[in-house]
Design an enzyme around this catalytic site. Structure first.
Site, PDB file in Angstrom:
ATOM      1  N   ASP A 349       0.835  -1.201   0.000  1.00  0.00           N
ATOM      2  CA  ASP A 349       0.000   0.000   0.000  1.00  0.00           C
ATOM      3  C   ASP A 349       0.873   1.256   0.000  1.00  0.00           C
ATOM      4  O   ASP A 349       1.721   1.438   0.884  1.00  0.00           O
ATOM      5  CB  ASP A 349      -0.893  -0.029   1.249  1.00  0.00           C
ATOM      6  CG  ASP A 349      -1.981   1.023   1.219  1.00  0.00           C
ATOM      7  OD1 ASP A 349      -2.875   0.919   0.385  1.00  0.00           O
ATOM      8  OD2 ASP A 349      -1.913   1.949   2.057  1.00  0.00           O
ATOM      9  N   GLU A 378       1.560  -0.539  -5.181  1.00  0.00           N
ATOM     10  CA  GLU A 378       0.359   0.266  -5.409  1.00  0.00           C
ATOM     11  C   GLU A 378       0.782   1.739  -5.324  1.00  0.00           C
ATOM     12  O   GLU A 378       0.570   2.408  -4.317  1.00  0.00           O
ATOM     13  CB  GLU A 378      -0.720  -0.049  -4.363  1.00  0.00           C
ATOM     14  CG  GLU A 378      -2.054   0.619  -4.654  1.00  0.00           C
ATOM     15  CD  GLU A 378      -2.466   1.669  -3.605  1.00  0.00           C
ATOM     16  OE1 GLU A 378      -3.584   2.188  -3.717  1.00  0.00           O
ATOM     17  OE2 GLU A 378      -1.674   1.950  -2.699  1.00  0.00           O
TER      18      GLU A 378
END
Length: 611
Positions: A349, A378
């Protein structure tokens, strides 16, 4: 000018323009197991001597080099190849040397052919090379006489270059994302696995599965305060039940999770976990390591923000902490904790908000122990940062694909992605949607829009993914102009079933991808002219396997045009194609081929050229 004082003369052989390498060897290029590494170099020296060259390669840390011969394919341009047979980091160099016998032989052949008779001196040199007393001209010109002499001027690169070898899943795979709490926890997801395997998914990705904090917990649609019973955001990691190495009790136990991972592997599916470096106010680290967190001058903790979004339920760690080594090691240990429990894929993330050197270190540390681990970045951020993260070790990366919807946007985006150095280090993963991204194209285009984006994602990129709900064409935003879902699953549990109307198309696309090697590569993309801005056509070829695609980007209206097959594509003047989506066969040819696509019937042709 003072004379050189080195006892060893500098090398006379020059090795230049070596490929592959990134940033002058700063980062390794990427390959997957089974992919050859093609090596190129310009090799030359002064004079007329005959040269030989080889690629020397080894697993990083190994003592002995292996060797593969290189050939001169044009003037001074040499090429060779090697195929790594283990996962992990490899290194290679180019070695070149003078072939003394071939050089001598070439010289004496030229002189003999020119009619020179007094070659006694040259023959004595040849005899010396062979360790003989004498040598006749007839013997020297005998083709079978080609001794293997030990080279005495081997020149290599100043330092080896590197290749990072991943398992094939790092390059090719179909991903499905779901929130376990919407499927009955780990036990419910385990029951789902056979259906996911039948649909052809390679990776099942979970958002964070850790305990969720209660302090500043978010309610439905990202509201505050949360109501009684609201489960909170999984990204608010940590509570009295534990932190990054614990599981949310509502999902099941750690043993339940391990059983799920093992069953998935039996079916050929990898379970991927979200690695989010952030903590709820209730995370144990805030008590145990307060020095790892950002505090304002008044002593208050600074919660996470991405204006206009505010995350009052999340605190970021402080990578500028004086105890940054301890923080780094703790985060590495979190990853290794889950690796030991069977998780070999991580979706990371927001890695672009953490230091690049940290990622380079962490990924190297983890893959040194477990080279099968795959990391997905990401990072929807600036190109330079996205590319640097890929160079630093991330196996795959999210991209801007979700925001590229017109023909011009897609052509420009894909051309930049494939006609550059990027295929050698950045492997894209085209998610058609995510819990954070519901593009306006999907909001307004109905089912045809979902079919278009699914086909594009699955055929333009070797890796792609969908987030659950996509197969049901979920398309309602929280507000006009927003890409957030109404009743977002990030803040509430839903009652999910894997029975959406798009699943037959998903299954068929995954079958097609596995059956056609051309769709398992990125850099082989060639766009084709259509004479219609709503029709996007492209070809992919891997040896004899050729797939032609034509997609109607207009989800509301039929579009017609042509697909122009250029002669340079290497196809016969006339050939048959099979539509892999509908089963029909057509006769096509070099030049213009008429197409008409009505979204009420079909949004795309996916054509395989018959052998």
């Amino acid at each position: 000018m003072a004379p050189p004082r080195s006892k060893t003369p500098p090398p006379r052989i020059q090795i230049e323009r070596v490929w592959p390498q990134l940033d002058c060897g700063r980062y390794p290029v990427k390959r997957t197991l089974g992919e050859p590494v093609d090596v190129w170099a310009d090799i030359f020296r002064d004079g007329h001597e005959v040269l030989r060259a080889a690629v020397r390669f080894r697993r990083a840390g190994a003592r002995r080099w292996r060797e593969a011969a290189m050939q001169e394919v044009e003037s001074d341009r040499w090429t060779g190849a090697f195929e790594p047979d283990e996962l992990g980091l490899w290194e290679f160099t180019v070695a070149a040397w003078t072939d003394r016998w071939a050089s001598w032989r070439w010289e004496i052949e030229r002189k003999a052919n020119a009619g020179q008779e007094d070659l006694a001196g040259e023959l004595s040199e040849g005899a010396a090379l062979l360790g003989r007393e004498s040598l006749t001209l007839e013997e020297a010109l005998e083709p079978a006489l080609a001794p293997r002499l030990r080279p005495d001027d081997v020149t290599t690169l100043p330092a080896p270059l590197a290749v990072d070898v991943d398992r094939p899943l790092a390059r090719v795979g179909a991903w499905y994302e779901l929130f376990p709490r919407s499927w009955g926890g780990f036990a419910g997801v385990e029951k789902l696995l056979p259906q996911l395997a039948e649909l052809g998914f390679d990776v099942l990705y979970f958002p964070p599965i850790h305990p969720i904090g209660t302090t500043q917990r978010k309610g439905r649609n990202n509201t505050m305060p949360a109501r009684r019973g609201d489960p909170g955001s999984p990204w608010a990691i940590g509570s009295e039940e534990g932190g990054h190495t614990a599981v949310e009790p509502a999902l099941g136990s750690l043993a339940d999770f391990e059983r799920l991972v093992g069953r998935a592997r039996e079916l050929g599916i990898d379970v991927a976990l979200d690695f989010a470096i952030q903590c709820s106010p209730d995370h144990p680290w805030l008590r145990e390591h307060p020095e790892w967190f950002n505090r304002r001058p008044d002593g208050t903790l600074k919660y996470a923000e991405n204006p206009p979004k505010r995350y009052q339920d999340i605190y970021n760690v402080n990578f500028d902490s004086e105890d940054w080594p301890g923080l780094w090691e703790a985060l590495r240990d979190v990853v290794l904790f889950w690796v030991e429990r069977g998780v070999h894929v991580f979706r990371v993330d927001n890695p672009h908000t953490k230091p690049v050197p940290f990622w380079e270190w962490l990924i190297r540390e983890v893959r040194a122990e477990r080279p099968e681990v795959v990391f997905l970045s990401e990072a929807f951020t600036r190109p330079a940062m996205m590319q640097t993260l890929a160079k630093a070790g991330f196996s795959q990366s999210y991209t801007y694909f979700t925001w590229k919807n017109t023909k011009a946007e897609l052509v420009e985006f894909m051309t930049d992605l494939t006609r550059s150095l990027q295929p050698h280090f950045l492997r894209p993963n085209f998610f058609a949607n995510t819990p954070d991204i519901l593009h306006a194209y999907l909001q307004r285009g109905g089912r045809p829009a979902f079919e278009v984006r699914l086909i594009l994602a699955a055929t333009l990129s070797p890796s792609y993914g969908i987030y659950s709900g996509y197969e049901h064409c979920e398309s309602v935003p929280v507000a006009e102009g927003s890409e957030e879902y109404l009743h977002s699953e990030k803040y509430e549990a839903k009652r999910r079933k894997l029975d959406g109307p798009l699943l037959p198309l998903v299954r068929r696309l995954n079958e097609i991808r596995r059956e056609n090697p051309a769709l398992q590569r990125l850099e082989n993309l060639e766009f084709l002219e259509t004479e219609n801005e709503q029709l996007l056509a492209y070809a992919k070829r891997e040896r004899a396997n050729v797939v032609l695609a034509c997609v109607n980007l207009d989800p509301r209206a039929a579009q017609e045009g042509v697909v122009v097959i250029p002669a340079w594509l290497g196809l016969p003047p006339a050939f048959a194609v099979e539509d892999l989506l509908g089963g029909e066969t057509y006769d096509w040819r070099i030049g213009r081929n008429y197409v008409r696509l009505d979204p009420r019937d079909r949004v795309a042709h996916l054509l395989r050229v018959s052998a």
